[in-house]
Design an enzyme around this catalytic site. Structure first.
Site, PDB file in Angstrom:
ATOM      1  N   ASP A   1       5.491 -25.532  15.566  1.00 21.83           N
ATOM      2  CA  ASP A   1       5.907 -24.208  16.044  1.00 21.83           C
ATOM      3  C   ASP A   1       4.663 -23.405  16.392  1.00 21.83           C
ATOM      4  O   ASP A   1       3.736 -23.277  15.583  1.00 21.83           O
ATOM      5  CB  ASP A   1       6.710 -23.514  14.939  1.00 21.83           C
ATOM      6  CG  ASP A   1       7.287 -22.176  15.385  1.00 21.83           C
ATOM      7  OD1 ASP A   1       7.151 -21.831  16.566  1.00 21.83           O
ATOM      8  OD2 ASP A   1       7.859 -21.468  14.540  1.00 21.83           O
TER       9      ASP A   1
ATOM     10  N   ASP B   1       8.863 -22.591  22.115  1.00 22.76           N
ATOM     11  CA  ASP B   1       7.697 -22.631  21.223  1.00 22.76           C
ATOM     12  C   ASP B   1       7.866 -23.572  20.038  1.00 22.76           C
ATOM     13  O   ASP B   1       7.036 -23.562  19.125  1.00 22.76           O
ATOM     14  CB  ASP B   1       7.365 -21.225  20.714  1.00 22.76           C
ATOM     15  CG  ASP B   1       8.493 -20.606  19.908  1.00 22.76           C
ATOM     16  OD1 ASP B   1       9.628 -21.107  19.965  1.00 22.76           O
ATOM     17  OD2 ASP B   1       8.239 -19.596  19.221  1.00 22.76           O
ATOM     18  N   GLU B   2       8.907 -24.414  20.042  1.00 17.53           N
ATOM     19  CA  GLU B   2       9.142 -25.325  18.927  1.00 17.53           C
ATOM     20  C   GLU B   2       9.514 -26.715  19.424  1.00 17.53           C
ATOM     21  O   GLU B   2      10.301 -26.843  20.366  1.00 17.53           O
ATOM     22  CB  GLU B   2      10.300 -24.839  18.042  1.00 17.53           C
ATOM     23  CG  GLU B   2      10.058 -23.545  17.312  1.00 17.53           C
ATOM     24  CD  GLU B   2      11.299 -23.119  16.547  1.00 17.53           C
ATOM     25  OE1 GLU B   2      11.304 -23.243  15.322  1.00 17.53           O
ATOM     26  OE2 GLU B   2      12.279 -22.689  17.197  1.00 17.53           O
TER      27      GLU B   2
END
Length: 289
Positions: A11, A106-107
């Site tokens: 993340d 974002d992960e």
């Protein structure tokens, strides 16, 4: 017997704000917030902005004067930049495993089941260093035998300084795991939203540890098979596999925050027509993929 699974969740920290800081070195150490389209609401905060107590989703006009007096820098969102940086991160991650799921901008989940011969904490540290060196963004890594536990481990990697950005739950003894789970509110569990957390709290289940110790059959009867599966995942039974191909969206949204109060019905109709058109465009695009 099937091989035990090992998942990692990588993340990016404060992703939008970190992207902006990367291309503006003068922002180093300064509190930064990124605003939604039309500069309506706060959609991202740097660590410094979080320390000032600026909340996620708060309308900017309500806090602008105070925030600016505290030195907060407010930036308009640049989603083209964020998408490009996300792709760069994924490209780096794909060199560490052939099995990867891009969960959000974002992960990403990584399947590390075939890497048990390695020290996975060391391997995760290599991931962090390479993303930082090649892309310039900070990331944290959580590792666990299920996707739910990997996501929870990522939470600990971010919030507990002792982990230095990497947390492998299986490297911790049972008492340490139980302590961390007992200190963590149940709404930190992946998929447990505010409404479910409230109901769980009314039943005396307020922490991750309390949910983990719940009877999954009883949870299914009271809530759903999804939450029952979550309980099993918290106990190390892998119920969720990687989604290498993104499934069709169940909901499609096109929205923007108004920068100021809208009182003219024609302005509202124009905005509504535009967003309906944009949502239809997204739907057609999904059908053609």
């Amino acid at each position: 017997m099937a091989e035990a699974r090992r998942f990692a969740l990588v993340d990016c920290n404060n992703f939008y704000a970190s992207c902006e800081k990367l291309f503006a070195p003068k922002l180093a150490g300064r509190p930064v917030v990124v605003l939604s389209n039309n500069d309506g609401c706060v959609v991202a905060r740097s660590a410094e902005a979080k320390a000032l107590g600026i909340g996620m989703g708060v309308p900017w006009f309500k806090i602008a004067a105070t925030a600016e007096s505290q030195g907060v820098v407010a930036l308009s969102s640049n989603y083209a930049l964020y998408a490009d940086m996300s792709n760069r991160v994924v490209e780096v991650l794909s060199a560490f495993t052939p099995d990867l799921e891009v969960y959000s901008i974002d992960e990403s989940f990584l399947d590390l089941s075939g890497f048990r011969h390695l020290d996975l904490v060391t391997y995760a540290c290599q991931i962090r260093k390479r993303v930082a060196r090649w892309v310039g963004l900070p990331v944290c890594v959580g590792i666990g035998p299920t996707k739910t536990l990997a996501k929870l481990a990522n939470h600990f990697a971010k919030k507990q300084a002792a982990f230095e950005g990497v947390c492998d739950l299986e490297s911790l003894d049972e008492p340490t795991q139980a302590r961390l789970f007992s200190e963590t509110p149940v709404d930190e569990v992946w998929g447990v939203g505010r409404r479910i957390a409230t109901r769980l709290s009314e039943m005396g289940i307020e922490t991750v540890e309390a949910l983990r110790r719940s009877d999954p059959v009883w949870i299914r009867e009271q809530f759903s098979v999804v939450l029952s599966r979550t309980v099993r995942e918290l106990n190390g039974a892998s119920c969720l596999s990687l989604e290498a191909v993104t499934p069709p969206k169940q909901q499609i949204m096109a929205s923007r925050s108004f920068g100021s109060l809208v009182v003219d019905i024609e302005d509202l109709r124009e905005a509504l027509a535009h967003h309906v058109s944009r949502a239809a465009e997204k739907l057609r695009s999904q059908r053609d993929e």
